[in-house]
Design a protein around this motif. Structure first.
Motif, PDB file in Angstrom:
ATOM      1  N   ARG A  12     -38.306   9.405   9.019  1.00  9.61           N
ATOM      2  CA  ARG A  12     -38.823   8.131   8.551  1.00  9.61           C
ATOM      3  C   ARG A  12     -37.901   7.000   9.010  1.00  9.61           C
ATOM      4  O   ARG A  12     -36.744   7.221   9.342  1.00  9.61           O
TER       5      ARG A  12
ATOM      6  N   ALA B 127     -50.037   4.984  10.551  1.00  7.89           N
ATOM      7  CA  ALA B 127     -49.566   5.438   9.230  1.00  7.89           C
ATOM      8  C   ALA B 127     -50.220   4.634   8.102  1.00  7.89           C
ATOM      9  O   ALA B 127     -50.036   3.426   7.994  1.00  7.89           O
ATOM     10  N   LEU B 128     -50.996   5.343   7.318  1.00  5.87           N
ATOM     11  CA  LEU B 128     -51.575   4.704   6.123  1.00  5.87           C
ATOM     12  C   LEU B 128     -50.509   4.529   5.047  1.00  5.87           C
ATOM     13  O   LEU B 128     -50.497   3.548   4.308  1.00  5.87           O
TER      14      LEU B 128
ATOM     15  N   GLN C  87     -48.348  -6.549  10.406  1.00  2.00           N
ATOM     16  CA  GLN C  87     -48.179  -7.971  10.116  1.00  2.00           C
ATOM     17  C   GLN C  87     -46.738  -8.239   9.682  1.00  2.00           C
ATOM     18  O   GLN C  87     -45.982  -7.318   9.414  1.00  2.00           O
TER      19      GLN C  87
ATOM     20  N   GLU D 185     -43.060   5.349  -7.682  1.00  2.00           N
ATOM     21  CA  GLU D 185     -41.767   6.020  -7.649  1.00  2.00           C
ATOM     22  C   GLU D 185     -41.591   6.803  -8.950  1.00  2.00           C
ATOM     23  O   GLU D 185     -41.960   6.315 -10.018  1.00  2.00           O
TER      24      GLU D 185
ATOM     25  N   ARG E 196     -41.678  -8.081   7.061  1.00  7.97           N
ATOM     26  CA  ARG E 196     -40.875  -7.527   8.151  1.00  7.97           C
ATOM     27  C   ARG E 196     -41.214  -8.312   9.414  1.00  7.97           C
ATOM     28  O   ARG E 196     -42.392  -8.461   9.751  1.00  7.97           O
TER      29      ARG E 196
ATOM     30  N   THR F 195     -38.794   0.081  -2.542  1.00  6.03           N
ATOM     31  CA  THR F 195     -38.009   1.150  -3.164  1.00  6.03           C
ATOM     32  C   THR F 195     -36.600   0.692  -3.567  1.00  6.03           C
ATOM     33  O   THR F 195     -36.174   0.946  -4.704  1.00  6.03           O
TER      34      THR F 195
ATOM     35  N   GLU G 274     -41.782  -7.957  12.443  1.00  2.96           N
ATOM     36  CA  GLU G 274     -42.154  -7.071  13.542  1.00  2.96           C
ATOM     37  C   GLU G 274     -43.068  -7.827  14.492  1.00  2.96           C
ATOM     38  O   GLU G 274     -43.565  -8.901  14.163  1.00  2.96           O
TER      39      GLU G 274
ATOM     40  N   GLU H 176     -39.556  -3.957   1.614  1.00  2.00           N
ATOM     41  CA  GLU H 176     -40.172  -2.780   0.991  1.00  2.00           C
ATOM     42  C   GLU H 176     -39.838  -2.793  -0.500  1.00  2.00           C
ATOM     43  O   GLU H 176     -39.092  -3.674  -0.965  1.00  2.00           O
TER      44      GLU H 176
ATOM     45  N   TYR I 183     -32.685   6.205   3.569  1.00  2.00           N
ATOM     46  CA  TYR I 183     -32.325   6.773   2.265  1.00  2.00           C
ATOM     47  C   TYR I 183     -32.905   8.156   1.959  1.00  2.00           C
ATOM     48  O   TYR I 183     -32.621   8.727   0.925  1.00  2.00           O
ATOM     49  N   TYR I 184     -33.716   8.695   2.861  1.00  2.21           N
ATOM     50  CA  TYR I 184     -34.415   9.933   2.494  1.00  2.21           C
ATOM     51  C   TYR I 184     -33.537  11.179   2.497  1.00  2.21           C
ATOM     52  O   TYR I 184     -32.632  11.325   3.308  1.00  2.21           O
TER      53      TYR I 184
HETATM   54  P1  HAM Z   1     -42.739   2.574   5.119  1.00  3.41           P
HETATM   55  O1  HAM Z   1     -43.202   3.797   5.875  1.00  3.41           O
HETATM   56  O2  HAM Z   1     -41.762   1.699   5.797  1.00  3.41           O
HETATM   57  O3  HAM Z   1     -42.147   3.113   3.750  1.00  3.41           O
HETATM   58  O4  HAM Z   1     -43.994   1.711   4.700  1.00  3.41           O
HETATM   59  C1  HAM Z   1     -45.058   2.281   3.998  1.00  3.41           C
HETATM   60  C2  HAM Z   1     -46.398   1.794   4.547  1.00  3.41           C
HETATM   61  O5  HAM Z   1     -46.433   0.373   4.558  1.00  3.41           O
HETATM   62  C3  HAM Z   1     -46.669   2.181   5.993  1.00  3.41           C
HETATM   63  O6  HAM Z   1     -47.156   3.498   6.080  1.00  3.41           O
HETATM   64  C4  HAM Z   1     -47.723   1.170   6.381  1.00  3.41           C
HETATM   65  O7  HAM Z   1     -49.007   1.562   5.907  1.00  3.41           O
HETATM   66  C5  HAM Z   1     -47.279  -0.065   5.607  1.00  3.41           C
HETATM   67  N1  HAM Z   1     -46.550  -0.980   6.500  1.00  3.41           N
HETATM   68  C6  HAM Z   1     -45.256  -0.932   6.852  1.00  3.41           C
HETATM   69  N2  HAM Z   1     -44.939  -1.957   7.676  1.00  3.41           N
HETATM   70  C7  HAM Z   1     -46.080  -2.659   7.867  1.00  3.41           C
HETATM   71  C8  HAM Z   1     -46.410  -3.836   8.607  1.00  3.41           C
HETATM   72  N3  HAM Z   1     -45.514  -4.514   9.306  1.00  3.41           N
HETATM   73  N4  HAM Z   1     -47.695  -4.293   8.548  1.00  3.41           N
HETATM   74  C9  HAM Z   1     -48.628  -3.634   7.826  1.00  3.41           C
HETATM   75  N5  HAM Z   1     -48.360  -2.524   7.100  1.00  3.41           N
HETATM   76  C10 HAM Z   1     -47.111  -2.038   7.117  1.00  3.41           C
HETATM   77  C11 HAM Z   1     -41.632   2.305   2.793  1.00  3.41           C
HETATM   78  O8  HAM Z   1     -41.733   1.112   2.758  1.00  3.41           O
HETATM   79  C12 HAM Z   1     -40.953   3.068   1.662  1.00  3.41           C
HETATM   80  N6  HAM Z   1     -40.462   2.110   0.669  1.00  3.41           N
HETATM   81  C13 HAM Z   1     -41.908   4.074   1.037  1.00  3.41           C
HETATM   82  C14 HAM Z   1     -41.276   4.823  -0.097  1.00  3.41           C
HETATM   83  C15 HAM Z   1     -41.449   4.588  -1.406  1.00  3.41           C
HETATM   84  N7  HAM Z   1     -40.399   5.807   0.021  1.00  3.41           N
HETATM   85  C16 HAM Z   1     -40.020   6.188  -1.188  1.00  3.41           C
HETATM   86  N8  HAM Z   1     -40.640   5.455  -2.072  1.00  3.41           N
END
Ligand code: HAM
Length: 442
Positions: A282, A304-305, A146, A155, A137, A108, A139, A106, A286-287
């Motif tokens: 979430r 989740a978009l 993916q 941010e 990731r 952040t 997953e 990610e 860290y939230y």
């Molecule tokens: P997150 O909810 O883990 O947040 O990821 C944000 C978005 O990334 C998800 O809502 C989804 O659309 C997309 N996403 C996550 N994992 C996958 C995956 N394996 N394949 C496709 N899409 C994916 C964060 O990453 C935090 N850094 C958000 C944030 C920014 N919080 C504070 N600042």
């Protein structure tokens, strides 16, 4: 590189992978599971979306930050939380010499690291930053999930004010609005601060204790250390139990509660609709305070978009001076799926303006030299690079959607002429190259 159960596993040398036996050698290569090629037709859509996101960033005056794809494993583990799924199960990590590397899952924690490393606060004001890039990731892949995926995110670092939360949510919503995405639900919650959470954690444990044996295995494992994650459970047997669990919003202290009220009233003023979801937790540790998620019924299982929230303690946790911050990130692939479902046409691959069709080597050499002049006028131009027949070249020009063809052979060139063809109506005239250039630019 391998996906390893422990983030600190040993590196595997090239020799251990490389099979020197030619009989056993692999001949059919393909992408790794959950990693996807973006082919030209798709890439055109990506370019369109990326440029729209950049436009939104420009209108909000957020500046771009690009961080490395490899980060220190310790940064990610400490930033996101050792007990999270991302850190405990999904990291692509390896070591090389003394260093532990991880493909960033990610954006952040890397942005927070960059903020500390480069003392970005010295630039003055809040740092309003955005990014677009690949994340990793390990997953289990499925539609919308993916192993290499792409996020756009933003941010605001250096503000504890609910205004920053509202600005971040407004940025995220603006992207979807400009694209024309409908049927979205913005879920909003406050996950409090450590003080509010301590009281809530006890209340949750008291509530879940009598049901412990009926909870799913995964929820039972979360009971001691992180009972809030039970609320995030998708396991069928947990649903009716968690439905009556205490709500965090009843345990917020005054500071968190006031903050939450202000975020809501800013969103109301902006006309951004949301639903309150007291069970929204979430997947990253860290939230603090605000947490939100944008979901779409057009996505299916992985709905989740995007998501995000406030993370007031992260920068201090990573060794910086206490700095409140808030942000969001959204999945590009999921956005593309939604556009497809809604029939939103994003972009077609660009066609070429001019195709130079050549007959013979002299004409080829002439074309190679003069195509530059066309390109210098700002038009796109291409020519055959593989010695095809004229007929095949004309077909290629059609396939590439050329607006004009300039057809040249040695004889015409000796007379100082080229054949200028308007592809749409198949009209053709014999004129000088200078006149052809003038026609191209009218
Ligand atoms: P997150 O909810 O883990 O947040 O990821 C944000 C978005 O990334 C998800 O809502 C989804 O659309 C997309 N996403 C996550 N994992 C996958 C995956 N394996 N394949 C496709 N899409 C994916 C964060 O990453 C935090 N850094 C958000 C944030 C920014 N919080 C504070 N600042």
């Amino acid at each position: 590189m391998t996906q390893m159960s422990s983030p600190f596993s040993k590196s595997v040398s090239f020799g251990e992978f490389f099979n020197p036996n030619p009989i056993m050698a692999q001949n059919n290569f393909s992408t790794h599971h959950g990693m996807v090629d973006i082919l030209p037709e798709e890439a055109a859509k990506w370019q369109y979306l990326e440029s729209l996101i950049r436009d939104v960033a420009r209108s909000f005056h957020f500046e771009e930050i690009r961080t490395p794809i490899l980060e220190q494993t310790e940064l990610i583990a400490r930033g996101i939380g050792a007990l999270t799924d991302i850190v405990s199960k999904e990291m692509f990590a390896f070591s090389r010499g003394e260093d532990n590397y991880v493909l960033r899952p990610e954006g952040t924690a890397p942005v927070a690291r960059a903020y500390i490393q480069h003392s970005l606060q010295q630039r003055g004001g809040t740092q309003n930053l955005f990014y677009i890039g690949p994340m990793f990731r390990a997953e289990r892949p499925q539609k919308g999930r993916q192993r290499q995926f792409h996020q756009f995110g933003a941010e605001v670092l250096g503000s504890a004010d609910p205004l920053a939360d509202a600005e971040i949510i407004a940025f995220m919503m603006e992207v979807y609005k400009r694209i024309g995405v409908k049927n979205m639900v913005l879920k909003l919650n406050s996950v409090g601060d450590p003080e509010s959470r301590a009281a809530y954690k006890t209340a949750l444990q008291d509530y879940f204790r009598p049901f412990l044996s009926q909870l799913s295995e995964i929820s039972q494992a979360r009971f001691d250390k992180n009972p809030m994650r039970i609320l995030d459970s998708k396991e069928p047997e947990d649903q009716h139990i968690k439905a009556n669990a205490p709500k965090i919003t009843d345990y917020l202290n005054e500071d968190c509660s006031n903050h939450f009220e202000k975020v809501k009233s800013h969103l109301d003023r902006l006309g951004i609709t949301y639903i309150l979801d007291p069970f929204l937790v979430r997947g990253l540790d860290y939230y603090t305070k605000t947490a939100f998620e944008l979901t779409s019924s057009d996505l299916g299982g992985q709905d989740a978009l995007g998501g995000g929230g406030r993370y007031d303690l992260l920068i201090e946790e990573l060794g910086g001076k206490a700095t409140p911050a808030v942000g969001f990130a959204s999945g590009m692939e999921r956005l593309l799926i939604v556009c497809e479902e809604l029939g939103i046409e994003l972009a077609k691959p660009k066609s070429v303006d001019v195709y130079i069709v050549t007959r013979g080597e002299v004409a080829q050499a002439w074309a190679m030299e003069n195509i530059r002049t066309i390109r210098e006028t700002g038009l796109s131009a291409t020519m055959d690079l593989s010695g095809k027949s004229m007929k095949a070249q004309m077909k290629d020009a059609d396939r590439k959607g050329a607006r004009f063809a300039i057809i040249v052979g040695e004889d015409e060139l000796q007379q100082g002429l080229v054949n200028f063809r308007v592809m749409a109506d198949s009209t053709e005239e014999s004129i000088s190259f200078t006149d052809a250039l003038a026609k191209l630019n009218t």
